[in-house]
Write a protein that holds these residues in place. Structure first.
Motif, mmCIF file in Angstrom:
data_model
loop_
_atom_site.group_PDB
_atom_site.id
_atom_site.type_symbol
_atom_site.label_atom_id
_atom_site.label_comp_id
_atom_site.label_asym_id
_atom_site.label_seq_id
_atom_site.Cartn_x
_atom_site.Cartn_y
_atom_site.Cartn_z
ATOM 1 N N ASP A 1 0.861 -1.180 0.000
ATOM 2 C CA ASP A 1 0.000 0.000 0.000
ATOM 3 C C ASP A 1 0.903 1.237 0.000
ATOM 4 O O ASP A 1 1.442 1.605 1.042
ATOM 5 N N PRO A 2 1.093 1.887 -1.159
ATOM 6 C CA PRO A 2 1.991 3.046 -1.224
ATOM 7 C C PRO A 2 1.600 4.156 -0.257
ATOM 8 O O PRO A 2 2.448 4.985 0.105
ATOM 9 N N ASN A 3 0.354 4.184 0.162
ATOM 10 C CA ASN A 3 -0.105 5.202 1.110
ATOM 11 C C ASN A 3 -0.184 4.667 2.546
ATOM 12 O O ASN A 3 -0.775 5.306 3.419
ATOM 13 N N GLY A 4 0.402 3.513 2.758
ATOM 14 C CA GLY A 4 0.323 2.885 4.062
ATOM 15 C C GLY A 4 1.232 3.540 5.083
ATOM 16 O O GLY A 4 1.870 4.575 4.822
ATOM 17 N N PRO A 5 1.319 2.936 6.271
ATOM 18 C CA PRO A 5 2.060 3.557 7.371
ATOM 19 C C PRO A 5 3.565 3.565 7.140
ATOM 20 O O PRO A 5 4.114 2.699 6.456
ATOM 21 N N LEU A 6 4.198 4.541 7.731
ATOM 22 C CA LEU A 6 5.658 4.626 7.767
ATOM 23 C C LEU A 6 6.089 4.298 9.185
ATOM 24 O O LEU A 6 5.701 4.974 10.133
ATOM 25 N N THR A 7 6.839 3.242 9.348
ATOM 26 C CA THR A 7 7.274 2.791 10.664
ATOM 27 C C THR A 7 8.793 2.661 10.669
ATOM 28 O O THR A 7 9.435 2.734 9.615
ATOM 29 N N PRO A 8 9.390 2.454 11.834
ATOM 30 C CA PRO A 8 10.849 2.266 11.864
ATOM 31 C C PRO A 8 11.323 1.062 11.068
ATOM 32 O O PRO A 8 12.480 1.012 10.649
ATOM 33 N N GLU A 9 10.449 0.071 10.869
ATOM 34 C CA GLU A 9 10.813 -1.120 10.111
ATOM 35 C C GLU A 9 10.205 -1.070 8.718
ATOM 36 O O GLU A 9 8.998 -1.019 8.564
ATOM 37 N N GLY A 10 11.047 -1.082 7.698
ATOM 38 C CA GLY A 10 10.541 -1.175 6.333
ATOM 39 C C GLY A 10 10.117 0.154 5.744
ATOM 40 O O GLY A 10 9.934 1.149 6.430
ATOM 41 N N ARG A 11 9.957 0.173 4.422
ATOM 42 C CA ARG A 11 9.539 1.370 3.708
ATOM 43 C C ARG A 11 8.028 1.572 3.865
ATOM 44 O O ARG A 11 7.306 0.665 4.260
ATOM 45 N N ARG A 12 7.565 2.786 3.528
ATOM 46 C CA ARG A 12 6.150 3.110 3.684
ATOM 47 C C ARG A 12 5.281 2.103 2.932
ATOM 48 O O ARG A 12 5.455 1.861 1.736
ATOM 49 N N GLY A 13 4.315 1.537 3.648
ATOM 50 C CA GLY A 13 3.365 0.623 3.024
ATOM 51 C C GLY A 13 3.939 -0.725 2.645
ATOM 52 O O GLY A 13 3.295 -1.492 1.932
ATOM 53 N N SER A 14 5.145 -1.042 3.130
ATOM 54 C CA SER A 14 5.746 -2.338 2.803
ATOM 55 C C SER A 14 5.178 -3.435 3.699
ATOM 56 O O SER A 14 4.495 -3.175 4.695
ATOM 57 N N ALA A 15 5.475 -4.677 3.333
ATOM 58 C CA ALA A 15 5.025 -5.799 4.163
ATOM 59 C C ALA A 15 5.569 -5.676 5.574
ATOM 60 O O ALA A 15 4.871 -5.966 6.548
ATOM 61 N N ALA A 16 6.822 -5.227 5.696
ATOM 62 C CA ALA A 16 7.407 -5.096 7.028
ATOM 63 C C ALA A 16 6.701 -4.031 7.851
ATOM 64 O O ALA A 16 6.466 -4.217 9.053
ATOM 65 N N SER A 17 6.331 -2.924 7.234
ATOM 66 C CA SER A 17 5.700 -1.844 7.999
ATOM 67 C C SER A 17 4.244 -2.139 8.331
ATOM 68 O O SER A 17 3.698 -1.592 9.283
ATOM 69 N N LEU A 18 3.625 -3.039 7.581
ATOM 70 C CA LEU A 18 2.208 -3.341 7.803
ATOM 71 C C LEU A 18 1.972 -4.609 8.623
ATOM 72 O O LEU A 18 0.982 -4.696 9.349
ATOM 73 N N LEU A 19 2.872 -5.591 8.523
ATOM 74 C CA LEU A 19 2.548 -6.925 9.020
ATOM 75 C C LEU A 19 3.413 -7.415 10.174
ATOM 76 O O LEU A 19 3.020 -8.359 10.855
ATOM 77 N N THR A 20 4.582 -6.837 10.395
ATOM 78 C CA THR A 20 5.418 -7.362 11.468
ATOM 79 C C THR A 20 4.856 -6.958 12.833
ATOM 80 O O THR A 20 4.217 -5.907 12.984
ATOM 81 N N ILE A 21 5.109 -7.785 13.819
ATOM 82 C CA ILE A 21 4.618 -7.502 15.173
ATOM 83 C C ILE A 21 5.173 -6.179 15.707
ATOM 84 O O ILE A 21 4.404 -5.369 16.260
ATOM 85 N N PRO A 22 6.485 -5.894 15.582
ATOM 86 C CA PRO A 22 6.977 -4.599 16.083
ATOM 87 C C PRO A 22 6.296 -3.404 15.427
ATOM 88 O O PRO A 22 6.006 -2.400 16.098
ATOM 89 N N SER A 23 5.996 -3.496 14.125
ATOM 90 C CA SER A 23 5.354 -2.378 13.442
ATOM 91 C C SER A 23 3.902 -2.215 13.878
ATOM 92 O O SER A 23 3.413 -1.085 14.036
ATOM 93 N N ILE A 24 3.202 -3.319 14.063
ATOM 94 C CA ILE A 24 1.818 -3.239 14.545
ATOM 95 C C ILE A 24 1.782 -2.617 15.940
ATOM 96 O O ILE A 24 0.949 -1.749 16.240
ATOM 97 N N GLU A 25 2.704 -3.043 16.808
ATOM 98 C CA GLU A 25 2.767 -2.462 18.148
ATOM 99 C C GLU A 25 3.129 -0.982 18.089
ATOM 100 O O GLU A 25 2.575 -0.162 18.849
ATOM 101 N N TYR A 26 4.024 -0.620 17.170
ATOM 102 C CA TYR A 26 4.420 0.791 17.024
ATOM 103 C C TYR A 26 3.238 1.651 16.590
ATOM 104 O O TYR A 26 3.028 2.752 17.115
#
Length: 385
Positions: free
Chosen positions: A243-268
């Motif tokens: 999702d190019p408009n998805g969240p930006l988190t410390p893990e992974g690029r904006r809207g990437s699988a890492a920023s959307l699906l990893t446990i640390p990103s969900i908690e963040y």
């Protein structure tokens, strides 16, 4: 600890193929084995005799026939599991998780040791303490498999592990020096894929995929019964842009699988929305109770997972997708959103995505590592099956 390691007797390639077929598929009649290997019944009988005589295979006593007119049933062949046992270790940033398995990868013991430091020698000492502990009950250990998050070279060297902050660590050598046993090291997702190929959900399949969600994103693909490998494969999963408009988190690029699906990103994301530090399991429970912040984050993750599964189905045409890892509780809470999203990204006439979800803890990952050690014994090398 004794350095006398059991080994399979010398086998011809055809004999080894028969033994592996019985090991991975379970007790089978001679006719079934011959059919699966594409050989004649007579050839299979000739190959099986030395395997039985050497004590590698045994004939299972079949129950008597009960139907009228039925002849004496054939005796299925099974593998002899004694005396071999195998240690599997999963190393995280917090602990070393260990299991002991039989030759058929059945777990017979579990161990856990916390890590107080990431210094390689100290981690090797902790891993050795598990091996030393289980050796009192299982003295015939044939080898050790180690799974770790990160890039591994030659099944011996940790090139880069973001969870342990290691680079170019010869961990297999460190552990071999302590245990006097052969040690095989592998990326943890690759180890899990091998386990599913030989003994798990992918057994007998020609083509399947494994997707793991948890502390990170992992992906593995099996074609023709062999795991596909590429230099950058272990890092591929985290960079999928869902999702190019998805969240930006410390893990992974904006809207990437890492920023959307990893446990640390969900908690963040939940912490950023609420100001409260909430663990993953609690977030799932809050989403079940329709808490606004938790529901939004979990719903977004579920849609991302649906897109990702649809993409895997489109481009690899798998007979099955195995979804595993510590984060698969997402499916229990938001399964309908996941399946609806998959359907919306597939052709209306496309068949359902063959999905199997496996709740995994770190001891399951350790079992995957034990399968590496089993493969070394069976195949006679450390370069995998």
């Amino acid at each position: 600890m004794s350095s006398s390691v059991p080994s399979w007797p010398p086998l011809t390639p055809a004999e080894r193929a028969v033994a592996i077929e019985v090991l991975t598929k379970g007790p089978s009649s001679r006719s079934e084995i011959a059919r699966r290997l594409g050989m004649s019944g007579g050839s299979l009988t000739r190959l099986a005799k030395p395997l039985i005589d050497s004590g590698l295979l045994l004939e299972v006593i079949a129950p008597p026939a009960t139907g009228a007119g039925q002849g004496r049933p054939g005796q299925p062949l099974d593998i002899v599991t004694d005396p071999w046992h195998f240690v599997g270790l999963k190393i995280t940033g917090d602990a070393v998780y260990g299991v002991v398995t039989t030759l058929k990868s059945t777990v017979v013991r579990r161990e856990t040791r916390p890590l107080e430091t990431h210094e390689p020698e100290a981690v090797a000492d902790v891993a050795h303490s598990i091996v030393r502990s289980v050796a009192t009950e299982f003295p015939q250990l044939a080898g050790v498999g180690v799974g770790i998050g990160g890039e591994v070279r030659d099944r011996a060297v940790i090139v880069d592990s973001p969870y342990l902050h290691w680079r170019e660590v010869t961990f297999a050598e460190l552990l071999e020096q302590r245990t006097d046993l052969p040690v095989v090291l592998e990326n943890d997702v690759a180890a899990l894929v091998e386990s599913e190929t030989w003994f798990g959900a992918g057994r007998g399949l020609d083509r399947f995929a494994v997707l793991t969600i948890g502390a990170g994103i992992g992906y593995g693909l099996v074609i023709g019964g062999k795991q596909v490998r590429a230099p950058d494969w272990s890092e591929a999963g985290k960079h999928w842009i869902l999702d190019p408009n998805g969240p930006l988190t410390p893990e992974g690029r904006r809207g990437s699988a890492a920023s959307l699906l990893t446990i640390p990103s969900i908690e963040y994301q939940v912490r950023a929305a609420t100001g409260s530090a909430v663990g993953f399991e609690e977030i799932l429970e809050l989403a079940r109770r329709q808490d606004p912040a938790a529901s939004r984050v979990i719903d977004e993750a579920a849609r991302a997972l649906g897109v990702l599964l649809a993409q895997i189905a489109h481009f690899t045409l798998p007979e099955k997708i195995v979804l595993a890892g510590e984060g698969v509780g997402l499916v229990d809470v938001a399964g309908r959103t996941i399946t609806d999203t998959i359907a919306s990204h597939r052709h209306p006439q496309a068949g359902p995505v063959p999905l199997e979800t496996k709740i995994s803890d770190f001891h399951d990952w350790a079992r995957g590592a034990a399968v590496l050690a089993i493969q070394v014994l069976v195949l006679g090398g450390t370069d995998g099956g």
